[in-house]
Design a protein around this motif. Structure first.
Motif, PDB file in Angstrom:
ATOM      1  N   SER A  57       3.950  -5.690   9.435  1.00  0.00           N
ATOM      2  CA  SER A  57       4.410  -4.526   8.660  1.00  0.00           C
ATOM      3  C   SER A  57       3.710  -3.266   9.150  1.00  0.00           C
ATOM      4  CB  SER A  57       4.123  -4.734   7.184  1.00  0.00           C
ATOM      5  OG  SER A  57       4.868  -5.808   6.671  1.00  0.00           O
ATOM      6  N   THR A  58       4.450  -2.159   9.087  1.00  0.00           N
ATOM      7  CA  THR A  58       3.910  -0.902   9.589  1.00  0.00           C
ATOM      8  C   THR A  58       4.144   0.245   8.610  1.00  0.00           C
ATOM      9  OG1 THR A  58       5.979  -0.450  10.758  1.00  0.00           O
ATOM     10  CG2 THR A  58       4.216  -1.508  12.019  1.00  0.00           C
ATOM     11  N   TYR A  59       3.346   1.261   8.795  1.00  0.00           N
ATOM     12  CA  TYR A  59       3.478   2.535   8.077  1.00  0.00           C
ATOM     13  C   TYR A  59       3.312   3.640   9.107  1.00  0.00           C
ATOM     14  CZ  TYR A  59       2.055   6.664   5.461  1.00  0.00           C
ATOM     15  OH  TYR A  59       1.951   7.937   4.980  1.00  0.00           O
ATOM     16  N   TYR A  60       4.103   4.711   8.972  1.00  0.00           N
ATOM     17  CA  TYR A  60       3.970   5.873   9.851  1.00  0.00           C
ATOM     18  C   TYR A  60       3.973   7.149   9.029  1.00  0.00           C
ATOM     19  CZ  TYR A  60       5.205   2.680  13.644  1.00  0.00           C
ATOM     20  OH  TYR A  60       5.225   1.641  14.532  1.00  0.00           O
ATOM     21  N   PHE A 106       0.927  -0.337   0.871  1.00  0.00           N
ATOM     22  CA  PHE A 106       0.062   0.344  -0.099  1.00  0.00           C
ATOM     23  C   PHE A 106      -0.213   1.763   0.395  1.00  0.00           C
ATOM     24  CE2 PHE A 106       0.189  -3.612  -1.810  1.00  0.00           C
ATOM     25  CZ  PHE A 106      -0.751  -4.548  -1.408  1.00  0.00           C
ATOM     26  N   HIS A 107       0.771   2.625   0.258  1.00  0.00           N
ATOM     27  CA  HIS A 107       0.715   3.934   0.905  1.00  0.00           C
ATOM     28  C   HIS A 107      -0.467   4.770   0.452  1.00  0.00           C
ATOM     29  CE1 HIS A 107       5.295   3.877   1.983  1.00  0.00           C
ATOM     30  NE2 HIS A 107       4.623   2.853   2.463  1.00  0.00           N
ATOM     31  N   LEU A 108      -0.774   4.745  -0.836  1.00  0.00           N
ATOM     32  CA  LEU A 108      -1.869   5.580  -1.333  1.00  0.00           C
ATOM     33  C   LEU A 108      -3.192   5.188  -0.694  1.00  0.00           C
ATOM     34  CD1 LEU A 108      -1.043   6.002  -5.131  1.00  0.00           C
ATOM     35  CD2 LEU A 108      -0.741   7.660  -3.276  1.00  0.00           C
ATOM     36  N   GLY A 114     -11.166   7.186   3.307  1.00  0.00           N
ATOM     37  CA  GLY A 114     -12.277   6.592   2.577  1.00  0.00           C
ATOM     38  C   GLY A 114     -12.097   5.120   2.255  1.00  0.00           C
ATOM     39  N   VAL A 115     -10.865   4.637   2.369  1.00  0.00           N
ATOM     40  CA  VAL A 115     -10.587   3.237   2.073  1.00  0.00           C
ATOM     41  C   VAL A 115     -11.086   2.313   3.182  1.00  0.00           C
ATOM     42  CG1 VAL A 115      -8.657   1.589   1.911  1.00  0.00           C
ATOM     43  CG2 VAL A 115      -8.654   3.687   0.526  1.00  0.00           C
ATOM     44  N   TYR A 116     -11.120   2.803   4.393  1.00  0.00           N
ATOM     45  CA  TYR A 116     -11.405   1.966   5.564  1.00  0.00           C
ATOM     46  C   TYR A 116     -12.905   1.787   5.763  1.00  0.00           C
ATOM     47  CZ  TYR A 116      -6.499   2.768   6.701  1.00  0.00           C
ATOM     48  OH  TYR A 116      -5.128   2.827   6.677  1.00  0.00           O
ATOM     49  N   ASP A 117     -13.317   0.538   5.949  1.00  0.00           N
ATOM     50  CA  ASP A 117     -14.744   0.237   6.100  1.00  0.00           C
ATOM     51  C   ASP A 117     -15.249   0.405   7.528  1.00  0.00           C
ATOM     52  OD1 ASP A 117     -14.955  -2.457   3.646  1.00  0.00           O
ATOM     53  OD2 ASP A 117     -15.359  -0.308   3.480  1.00  0.00           O
ATOM     54  N   TYR A 118     -14.390   0.184   8.498  1.00  0.00           N
ATOM     55  CA  TYR A 118     -14.846   0.150   9.890  1.00  0.00           C
ATOM     56  C   TYR A 118     -14.041   1.131  10.729  1.00  0.00           C
ATOM     57  CZ  TYR A 118     -16.750  -4.226   8.145  1.00  0.00           C
ATOM     58  OH  TYR A 118     -17.409  -5.167   7.398  1.00  0.00           O
ATOM     59  N   TRP A 119     -14.759   1.817  11.617  1.00  0.00           N
ATOM     60  CA  TRP A 119     -14.158   2.858  12.452  1.00  0.00           C
ATOM     61  C   TRP A 119     -14.590   2.713  13.898  1.00  0.00           C
ATOM     62  CZ3 TRP A 119     -10.843   6.729  10.746  1.00  0.00           C
ATOM     63  CH2 TRP A 119     -10.647   6.789   9.359  1.00  0.00           C
ATOM     64  N   GLY A 120     -13.698   3.111  14.795  1.00  0.00           N
ATOM     65  CA  GLY A 120     -14.064   3.241  16.186  1.00  0.00           C
ATOM     66  C   GLY A 120     -14.683   4.595  16.452  1.00  0.00           C
ATOM     67  N   GLN A 121     -15.038   4.825  17.718  1.00  0.00           N
ATOM     68  CA  GLN A 121     -15.731   6.059  18.084  1.00  0.00           C
ATOM     69  C   GLN A 121     -14.772   7.211  18.363  1.00  0.00           C
ATOM     70  OE1 GLN A 121     -14.996   3.677  20.172  1.00  0.00           O
ATOM     71  NE2 GLN A 121     -14.228   4.731  22.000  1.00  0.00           N
ATOM     72  N   GLY A 122     -13.500   6.908  18.536  1.00  0.00           N
ATOM     73  CA  GLY A 122     -12.496   7.936  18.779  1.00  0.00           C
ATOM     74  C   GLY A 122     -12.205   8.153  20.246  1.00  0.00           C
ATOM     75  N   THR A 123     -10.993   8.626  20.510  1.00  0.00           N
ATOM     76  CA  THR A 123     -10.589   8.966  21.870  1.00  0.00           C
ATOM     77  C   THR A 123      -9.781  10.262  21.810  1.00  0.00           C
ATOM     78  OG1 THR A 123      -9.503   8.129  23.887  1.00  0.00           O
ATOM     79  CG2 THR A 123      -8.474   7.546  21.796  1.00  0.00           C
ATOM     80  N   GLN A 124     -10.039  11.168  22.737  1.00  0.00           N
ATOM     81  CA  GLN A 124      -9.425  12.492  22.715  1.00  0.00           C
ATOM     82  C   GLN A 124      -8.024  12.451  23.308  1.00  0.00           C
ATOM     83  OE1 GLN A 124     -10.721  15.619  21.564  1.00  0.00           O
ATOM     84  NE2 GLN A 124      -8.613  16.304  21.958  1.00  0.00           N
TER      85      GLN A 124
END
Length: 129
Positions: A57-60, A106-108, A114-124
């Motif tokens: 399942s996906t959300y965009y 669960f769109h909200l 703030g819901v997400y516990d784990y994050w990557g470092q990001g890519t530009q």
């Protein structure tokens, strides 16, 4: 140890394409929703998409519907974000994030960083006009 590592960012001209990858480890891939977020300079972090490997399942976000596609390779515990028809307003740092038992319906919750516990470092990602 949970790890999320993004790759695939770069600079392209408007109308071009990029594919981002988020390699995950340290958790049961099927149990998590994986979101892509982006943050432009001076702006808040915003959701781009979310996917769950358990059922695909996906959300965009409305701003990327029809242009971006998220998918998973369950054998590699990796989530992809295929970005086509890129626009200058797509410029920003792109992050993947993971939250246990988060479903794209669960769109909200999906749109709240703030819901997400784990994050990557990001890519530009930079899109020039």
């Amino acid at each position: 140890e949970v790890q999320l590592v993004e790759s695939g960012g770069g600079s392209v001209q408007a109308g071009g394409s990029l594919r981002l990858a988020c390699k995950t480890s340290g958790f049961i891939f099927d149990d998590y929703g994986i979101g892509w977020f982006r943050q432009a300079p001076g702006k808040e972090r915003e959701v781009v998409s979310c996917i769950t490997a358990s059922d695909g399942s996906t959300y965009y976000a409305n701003s990327v519907k029809g242009r971006f596609t998220t998918s998973t390779d369950n054998a590699l515990n990796t989530v992809y974000l295929q970005m086509n028809s890129l626009k200058p307003e797509d410029t920003g740092v792109y992050y993947c994030a993971a939250e246990q038992y988060l479903h794209p319906d669960f769109h909200l919750q999906v749109v709240d960083p703030g819901v997400y516990d784990y994050w990557g470092q990001g890519t530009q990602v930079t899109v020039s006009s």
